[in-house]
Scaffold this active site. Structure first.
Site, short mmCIF file in Angstrom:
data_model
loop_
_atom_site.label_atom_id
_atom_site.label_comp_id
_atom_site.label_asym_id
_atom_site.label_seq_id
_atom_site.Cartn_x
_atom_site.Cartn_y
_atom_site.Cartn_z
N ASP A 147 0.83 -1.21 0.00
CA ASP A 147 0.00 0.00 0.00
C ASP A 147 0.87 1.26 0.00
O ASP A 147 0.63 2.20 0.77
CB ASP A 147 -0.96 -0.02 1.22
CG ASP A 147 -2.02 1.09 1.13
OD1 ASP A 147 -2.33 1.55 0.02
OD2 ASP A 147 -2.54 1.49 2.20
N HIS B 262 -2.99 0.68 11.88
CA HIS B 262 -2.71 -0.73 11.60
C HIS B 262 -1.21 -0.94 11.43
O HIS B 262 -0.46 0.00 11.19
CB HIS B 262 -3.42 -1.17 10.32
CG HIS B 262 -3.30 -0.15 9.20
ND1 HIS B 262 -4.28 0.79 8.95
CD2 HIS B 262 -2.32 0.11 8.32
CE1 HIS B 262 -3.91 1.57 7.96
NE2 HIS B 262 -2.71 1.19 7.55
N ARG C 201 2.72 12.81 10.45
CA ARG C 201 1.44 12.77 9.74
C ARG C 201 0.71 11.54 10.26
O ARG C 201 1.09 10.41 9.96
CB ARG C 201 1.65 12.67 8.24
CG ARG C 201 0.37 12.42 7.44
CD ARG C 201 0.72 12.06 6.02
NE ARG C 201 -0.41 11.76 5.18
CZ ARG C 201 -1.03 10.58 5.11
NH1 ARG C 201 -0.67 9.59 5.90
NH2 ARG C 201 -2.02 10.39 4.26
N ASP D 123 -1.61 8.96 10.25
CA ASP D 123 -2.34 8.35 9.15
C ASP D 123 -3.68 7.75 9.59
O ASP D 123 -3.76 7.06 10.60
CB ASP D 123 -1.46 7.24 8.56
CG ASP D 123 -2.09 6.58 7.36
OD1 ASP D 123 -2.29 7.27 6.35
OD2 ASP D 123 -2.39 5.37 7.43
N GLU E 25 -4.33 13.17 9.44
CA GLU E 25 -4.84 12.80 8.12
C GLU E 25 -6.25 12.26 8.36
O GLU E 25 -6.46 11.08 8.61
CB GLU E 25 -3.98 11.74 7.43
CG GLU E 25 -4.36 11.56 5.97
CD GLU E 25 -4.99 10.23 5.60
OE1 GLU E 25 -5.54 10.11 4.49
OE2 GLU E 25 -4.95 9.29 6.41
C1 GLC Z 1 -4.04 6.76 4.44
C2 GLC Z 1 -3.11 6.87 3.28
C3 GLC Z 1 -3.52 5.92 2.21
C4 GLC Z 1 -3.53 4.54 2.78
C5 GLC Z 1 -4.38 4.46 4.03
C6 GLC Z 1 -4.11 3.21 4.79
O1 GLC Z 1 -5.29 7.24 4.15
O2 GLC Z 1 -3.08 8.18 2.82
O3 GLC Z 1 -2.67 6.00 1.11
O4 GLC Z 1 -4.04 3.67 1.82
O5 GLC Z 1 -4.10 5.48 4.94
O6 GLC Z 1 -2.91 3.31 5.52
C1 GLC Z 2 -7.82 6.82 3.59
C2 GLC Z 2 -8.25 8.18 3.25
C3 GLC Z 2 -9.27 8.14 2.14
C4 GLC Z 2 -8.69 7.39 0.98
C5 GLC Z 2 -8.23 6.04 1.42
C6 GLC Z 2 -7.56 5.28 0.33
O1 GLC Z 2 -8.88 6.20 4.11
O2 GLC Z 2 -8.78 8.76 4.41
O3 GLC Z 2 -9.59 9.39 1.69
O4 GLC Z 2 -9.66 7.28 0.01
O5 GLC Z 2 -7.33 6.15 2.49
O6 GLC Z 2 -6.67 6.04 -0.39
#
Ligand code: GLC
Ligand code: GLC
Length: 667
Positions: free
Chosen positions: A159, A202, A304, A306, A348
């Site tokens: 990812d 996670h 950041r 996440d 985020e």
């Molecule tokens: C955040 C990241 C995204 C990722 C997700 C799971 O939203 O920006 O890229 O897939 O978290 O970690």
């Molecule tokens: C996180 C973000 C969401 C995005 C996803 C996958 O959940 O918050 O906006 O769509 O990751 O990129």
């Protein structure tokens, strides 16, 4: 899963009871901790540490009591001791930075703070190469560098690095922890701050915590959640919106080795190899606090945080934005700043505008949580306004947002590494006569290039046939029409594409907050299809807007006759002007004003020291007239930026060129 996880538990203690509990616990602990602090920090630093603890006491103890009840006192002592140990290990140069930031706590709100976001490998290969590339960033005025996930991920699909297997190691393809420390030091030398991702909802299933949990190691008992059958997963799934419906439907994955080999459904909000940590277990919370403090001591300035909306689950809800999730962030924040007071958190939280402000600590009363948060609403509204050539929805939604605490600020941005999800509420849409669902569908069609006359070359991400929802992938330049214009060899369309890109950035750089420039946008890099040849990436089209840096294109940046030269000069100039304007500091809100024209976004900032600022952005391709007096302060404000030079005034009306922008400031 621990008992009662996320369920409305026993009677919550009242505010006064919580405060008294915190004071009692601190009174009991303080004398001994004071001795310990002097022993490891010396008199002067110990005094500073204890002063911080005196202040943070409620921010640490109360969340512990709310989340973990009777265990709070014990956890409080452990948490504070861990913070003390981290403070003792904090390298001297970082303590100096802490000291400066304690003197200047608004350091991240200054107009000079300007971000750049990139993947290390895509930007320059390895961390060791990065200090040699800082010139590119310095030229742009960058003072805040967000390096995309760089901690050691699992092998194979990961990812984009968001499946971390070790928080204390760097991805060997990018370098070592020592390289990261060297990067931090090189940035600090130039007064730049380092931001990295902390993936805390996670871990990868390969992380030792996950493997320990799977193997039944008591040290990791309750770190993750698994259910023996579908009963609970189905109950939860009934109300949880899916993040990745196409390849990872639902929020649980079957793991045969789970539950002592009997097999179980493990909580996996995102991909099946990303296992959600169970924060109802305080051991998880303390373990994560330890990882954060350790990374802070390597020189990270901004974390950041996440996917924070997902950290606390509650049956019958979307399992996002739960109050306990905020309490948890407040706790991690307070513990981190005890050890590393110069460090700030960035949320985020890509959620609806109604849920967003809470991540900056804006609750019924202010509670320090994250200092920064992505202004996802502004980003979405910019793209929406560009498609409709109409700013009514933006005006409505931005005006309705609650104010943010003055000690926090936004990160304003146009594009990032993720898809664009249309976080527009039905209520805001209805207020301007739109149907929310239909409008979101229109935006998907428009940016996927399916709508007649669309200039955009994006693609749908995670189209969900059941709900009709989808999001959008694509680079800013491609979504602005630059790719289409180049393919058709149409100079007029190309000009419009460039103007759109600079228009969006003119808002991001002046709306208030830290503007984030996403790597490649400064050179109008288009969609990249090379990911399709990589089996691990091919199914995830977010890779189309994560191109490798094009250094040949970068070499053309000084030539104003080239596409790159135009965009580079425009963006660089925005940064230059921004830095000179006190009014663009954080700490005050922008107000969106109605100037009698629905194609033009106008916002005003009134800074107590920096004076008034007015920004103007015309989302129509045609020139528009607006009331000059409301914008120029009855002729007293100077125009400090203009996409097309000084704006002409005629009969009290200001003429804003199509897709043009201007900034005014009180001299
Ligand atoms: C955040 C990241 C995204 C990722 C997700 C799971 O939203 O920006 O890229 O897939 O978290 O970690
Ligand atoms: C996180 C973000 C969401 C995005 C996803 C996958 O959940 O918050 O906006 O769509 O990751 O990129």
């Amino acid at each position: 899963m621990s008992a009662g996880a996320g369920q409305p538990g026993a009677e919550q203690p009242g505010a006064e009871q919580l405060r008294a509990g915190a004071r009692r616990a601190w009174a009991a602990l303080r004398p001994q901790l004071a001795d310990e602090a002097v022993a490891v920090l010396g008199e002067a630093e110990a005094d500073a540490f204890l002063a911080r603890a005196d202040l943070a006491l409620h921010d640490v103890h109360e969340p512990l009591a709310v989340l973990y009840g009777d265990a709070a006192d014990d956890l409080f002592a452990r948490g504070l001791r861990a913070a003390l140990a981290a403070a003792a290990e904090r390298p001297e140069p970082l303590r100096r930075i802490d000291r400066r930031r304690e003197i200047d706590p608004a350091w991240f709100q200054r107009a000079r703070v300007q971000g750049y976001v990139c993947y290390v490998d895509r930007f320059c290969g390895t961390l060791a190469e990065l200090p040699g590339r800082l010139g590119h960033l310095a030229e742009l005025g960058t003072t805040y560098l967000h390096l995309m996930p760089l901690l050691r991920p699992r092998e194979g699909e990961n990812d984009g690095g968001y499946a971390v297997a070790d928080y204390r190691a760097v991805d060997p393809r990018l370098g070592t922890m020592a390289d990261l420390e060297a990067v931090a030091a090189a940035l600090h030398e130039r007064e730049m701050a380092l931001c990295i991702d902390l993936v805390l909802n996670h871990t990868a299933r390969e992380h030792p915590w996950a493997q320990g949990w799977l193997a039944g190691d008591p040290a990791y008992a309750g770190f993750y959640t698994a259910f023996p059958d579908r009963e609970m997963p189905d109950a939860y799934d009934a109300t949880i919106p899916e993040v990745f419906p196409d390849r990872a439907p639902g929020s649980f994955s079957w793991v045969p080795e789970a539950l002592g080999g009997a097999g179980g459904w493990v909580w996996t909000t995102f991909w099946p190899y990303q296992w959600d940590l169970d924060y109802t277990n305080p051991e998880v919370t303390l373990a994560m606090a330890g990882e954060i403090a350790w990374l802070a001591n390597r020189g990270v300035d901004v974390f950041r945080m996440d996917a924070v909306p997902f950290m606390w689950k509650r049956l019958g809800t979307s399992c996002q934005n739960q109050p306990e999730g905020h309490t948890l962030l407040q706790l991690l924040h307070a513990l981190t700043r005890l050890a590393a007071p110069g460090v700030v958190f960035k949320a985020e939280a890509i959620v609806s505008p109604d849920d967003l402000v809470a991540y900056l600590g804006g609750h019924d009363r202010y509670r320090p949580e994250c200092e920064l948060a992505y202004h996802n609403s502004l980003m979405v509204l910019l793209w929406s306004s560009l498609a409709t050539q109409d700013v009514r929805l933006a005006r409505q939604a931005l005006r309705r947002m609650r104010p943010i605490p003055p000690t926090t600020t936004w990160c304003t941005y146009v594009r990032g590494h993720d898809d664009i999800g249309w976080a527009i509420t039905d209520e805001d849409a209805a207020a301007v006569g739109l149907d929310g669902f239909a409008h979101r569908r229109f935006l998907n069609d428009f940016y996927a290039g399916r709508f007649p006359g669309s200039f955009a070359r994006g693609a749908l991400f995670q189209e969900n046939p059941v709900t009709g929802d989808a999001r959008i992938s694509g680079s800013a330049a491609s979504l602005c029409g630059i790719e289409d214009a180049l393919d058709r060899d149409d100079p007029v369309a190309l000009d419009a594409g460039v103007r759109r890109l600079l228009l969006l950035y003119s808002v991001a750089y002046a709306f208030g907050g830290v503007p984030l420039l996403y790597m490649g946008d400064e050179l109008a890099l288009r969609n990249d299809s090379s990911y399709l040849a990589e089996p691990e990436r091919a199914p995830d089209n977010r890779w189309m807007h994560r191109p490798p840096m094009d250094w040949a294109a970068a070499a053309r940046r000084g030539d104003p006759t080239t596409l790159e030269g135009r965009v580079w000069a425009g963006i660089r100039r925005l940064g230059e002007v921004r830095r000179s304007l006190l009014a663009l500091r954080g700490g005050v809100e922008s107000t969106v004003v109605d100037v009698g024209n629905d194609a033009v976004l106008v916002w005003r900032r009134q800074h107590p020291r920096g004076g008034t600022f007015v920004g103007v952005a015309n989302f129509s391709p045609h020139p528009q007239r607006i009331d000059a007096d409301t914008v120029t302060g009855f002729g007293t404000f100077a125009q400090v930026h203009g996409s097309d030079g000084p704006l002409p005034v005629r009969d009290g009306l200001l003429l804003v060129p199509g897709l043009g922008s201007a900034w005014f400031a009180e001299p």
